[in-house]
Design a protein around this motif. Structure first.
Motif, PDB file in Angstrom:
ATOM      1  N   GLY A  40      32.683  42.688  39.327  1.00 11.27           N
ATOM      2  CA  GLY A  40      31.918  43.912  39.173  1.00 11.27           C
ATOM      3  C   GLY A  40      31.529  44.183  37.737  1.00 11.27           C
ATOM      4  O   GLY A  40      30.408  44.622  37.436  1.00 11.27           O
ATOM      5  N   THR A  41      32.459  43.891  36.813  1.00  9.14           N
ATOM      6  CA  THR A  41      32.179  44.081  35.387  1.00  9.14           C
ATOM      7  C   THR A  41      31.130  43.087  34.900  1.00  9.14           C
ATOM      8  O   THR A  41      30.200  43.449  34.174  1.00  9.14           O
ATOM      9  N   VAL A  42      31.277  41.829  35.307  1.00  8.48           N
ATOM     10  CA  VAL A  42      30.307  40.801  34.915  1.00  8.48           C
ATOM     11  C   VAL A  42      28.932  41.114  35.506  1.00  8.48           C
ATOM     12  O   VAL A  42      27.899  40.908  34.862  1.00  8.48           O
ATOM     13  N   LEU A  43      28.937  41.652  36.716  1.00  2.56           N
ATOM     14  CA  LEU A  43      27.679  41.973  37.373  1.00  2.56           C
ATOM     15  C   LEU A  43      26.893  43.031  36.589  1.00  2.56           C
ATOM     16  O   LEU A  43      25.662  43.028  36.597  1.00  2.56           O
ATOM     17  N   GLN A  44      27.609  43.932  35.910  1.00  4.43           N
ATOM     18  CA  GLN A  44      26.904  44.921  35.084  1.00  4.43           C
ATOM     19  C   GLN A  44      26.132  44.240  33.953  1.00  4.43           C
ATOM     20  O   GLN A  44      25.018  44.634  33.621  1.00  4.43           O
ATOM     21  N   ILE A  45      26.750  43.217  33.369  1.00  6.13           N
ATOM     22  CA  ILE A  45      26.069  42.468  32.305  1.00  6.13           C
ATOM     23  C   ILE A  45      24.822  41.785  32.862  1.00  6.13           C
ATOM     24  O   ILE A  45      23.748  41.818  32.257  1.00  6.13           O
ATOM     25  N   VAL A  46      24.959  41.190  34.061  1.00  5.44           N
ATOM     26  CA  VAL A  46      23.824  40.503  34.691  1.00  5.44           C
ATOM     27  C   VAL A  46      22.726  41.494  35.055  1.00  5.44           C
ATOM     28  O   VAL A  46      21.536  41.252  34.808  1.00  5.44           O
ATOM     29  N   GLN A  53      40.828  46.481  42.689  1.00  7.84           N
ATOM     30  CA  GLN A  53      39.441  46.206  42.333  1.00  7.84           C
ATOM     31  C   GLN A  53      38.810  47.301  41.462  1.00  7.84           C
ATOM     32  O   GLN A  53      38.315  47.009  40.365  1.00  7.84           O
ATOM     33  N   PRO A  54      38.802  48.575  41.907  1.00  5.67           N
ATOM     34  CA  PRO A  54      38.166  49.594  41.061  1.00  5.67           C
ATOM     35  C   PRO A  54      38.871  49.795  39.731  1.00  5.67           C
ATOM     36  O   PRO A  54      38.217  50.051  38.710  1.00  5.67           O
ATOM     37  N   PHE A  55      40.203  49.668  39.720  1.00  2.00           N
ATOM     38  CA  PHE A  55      40.928  49.848  38.461  1.00  2.00           C
ATOM     39  C   PHE A  55      40.649  48.692  37.497  1.00  2.00           C
ATOM     40  O   PHE A  55      40.532  48.901  36.284  1.00  2.00           O
ATOM     41  N   THR A  56      40.548  47.475  38.037  1.00  2.00           N
ATOM     42  CA  THR A  56      40.214  46.330  37.192  1.00  2.00           C
ATOM     43  C   THR A  56      38.840  46.514  36.558  1.00  2.00           C
ATOM     44  O   THR A  56      38.661  46.307  35.352  1.00  2.00           O
ATOM     45  N   THR A  57      37.870  46.921  37.378  1.00  2.05           N
ATOM     46  CA  THR A  57      36.521  47.142  36.863  1.00  2.05           C
ATOM     47  C   THR A  57      36.503  48.242  35.816  1.00  2.05           C
ATOM     48  O   THR A  57      35.843  48.119  34.773  1.00  2.05           O
ATOM     49  N   LEU A  58      37.241  49.316  36.077  1.00  2.00           N
ATOM     50  CA  LEU A  58      37.285  50.439  35.134  1.00  2.00           C
ATOM     51  C   LEU A  58      37.879  50.017  33.797  1.00  2.00           C
ATOM     52  O   LEU A  58      37.315  50.291  32.726  1.00  2.00           O
ATOM     53  N   VAL A  59      39.016  49.329  33.841  1.00  2.00           N
ATOM     54  CA  VAL A  59      39.692  48.903  32.609  1.00  2.00           C
ATOM     55  C   VAL A  59      38.832  47.919  31.825  1.00  2.00           C
ATOM     56  O   VAL A  59      38.680  48.044  30.597  1.00  2.00           O
TER      57      VAL A  59
END
Length: 305
Positions: A30-36, A265-271
């Protein structure tokens, strides 16, 4: 503790950590997808076509290696199952990836992931509306908690002001609804066939449909090292590996325990968003995220039946 109980506990622990890792990988994706989606200016349909096509091919290759050959095309021998598979590909996989991509592109990965995480609530609402399920106390408590949490997140405690555009909220809610469809539509197929094959065929069908609108070989975006790494991470780590780990975990532990790991999942993305994307979180937003995770945990843990 006798030997049989030690073995049983070790097996459950193995399943828990496999599911934990799968959920964490989805969070990383999810975090990488924001970059993409936001920084690399990759077209949504081209990216989705690429992701589903390659993920589907890889999953089917894995299925062909580890599963009996006779099972590979089994789902195509029953037209009702095939129709369900196509619905899963379109309304589950394809629709979810499209809405989630735009939720991130117009907002941010952290909020989009939390809104998508509401999918069990939409499953609950659908069950109440279409199967006449009685509303339980757990349903009501979960819904109210989730609503409070989402309001805190999207307003950051200031009720008169949204921290993200309305369109991002709508895309996020759409990703939650389509995630619910992604979970519910293939249940009968996964029980009858194998999860790897159903997801693999679903991905490939979604990829074929996506390529009708945006062929990956026509006017592809200019690729850089960053874009290749980003897209590769989402496909290999956030799609293929995460799903395989989750499928394997179901052999060792229960659905109730797996549902607990969903909160990773959401906590990983948030951090990761805070660390790498410099996303700032205030107290109200952090409390809201915790409340949403708590609400879904309560719903999954105590209303599984």
């Amino acid at each position: 503790m006798d030997e049989s109980k030690k073995i049983a506990k070790k097996t459950l622990d193995r399943g828990f950590w496999l599911a934990f890792c799968a959920s964490a990988l989805w969070g990383i994706s999810g975090t990488v997808l924001q970059i993409v989606a936001k920084n690399l200016n990759i077209p949504a349909m081209w990216f989705i076509a690429t992701r589903t096509t390659f993920a589907g091919i890889i999953l089917l290759i894995v299925g062909l290696i580890v599963l009996p050959t006779k099972d590979f095309f089994a789902v195509f021998k029953n037209w009702k199952d095939l129709l369900t598979l196509v619905c899963f590909a379109i309304f589950g996989l394809l629709a979810n990836m499209f809405t989630f991509f735009h939720a991130i592109k117009t907002g941010n990965s952290s909020t989009a992931t939390i809104l998508q995480y509401l999918s069990p609530l939409f499953i609950m609402i659908g069950a109440i509306m279409f199967t006449k399920k009685r509303t339980s106390r757990v349903d009501v408590i979960s819904f109210i908690l989730a609503l409070i949490g989402v309001v805190l997140m999207i307003t950051r405690g200031d009720i008169g002001h949204l921290s993200i555009p309305v369109v991002s909220v709508l895309w996020g809610i759409g990703s939650g609804i389509t995630a619910a469809l992604y979970v519910t539509i293939p249940q009968t197929l996964i029980a009858k066939y194998h999860g790897i094959l159903i997801t693999g065929w679903g991905m490939l069908i979604a990829g074929i449909i996506s390529n009708l609108f945006s062929p990956i070989w026509v006017n592809p975006p200019k690729m850089t090292t960053t874009s290749i790494l980003g897209i590769g991470t989402v496909i290999l780590i956030g799609t293929v590996l995460a799903f395989l780990l989750m499928v394997i975990s179901t052999k060792y532990t229960t659905a109730a325990i797996i549902s607990i790991t969903d909160a990773v999942q959401p906590f990983t993305t948030l951090v990761l968003s805070i660390i790498f994307l410099h996303y700032s979180v205030n107290l109200a937003e952090a409390i809201g995220a915790i409340i949403v995770v708590l609400a879904i945990y309560v719903l999954n843990r105590y209303d599984a039946n």
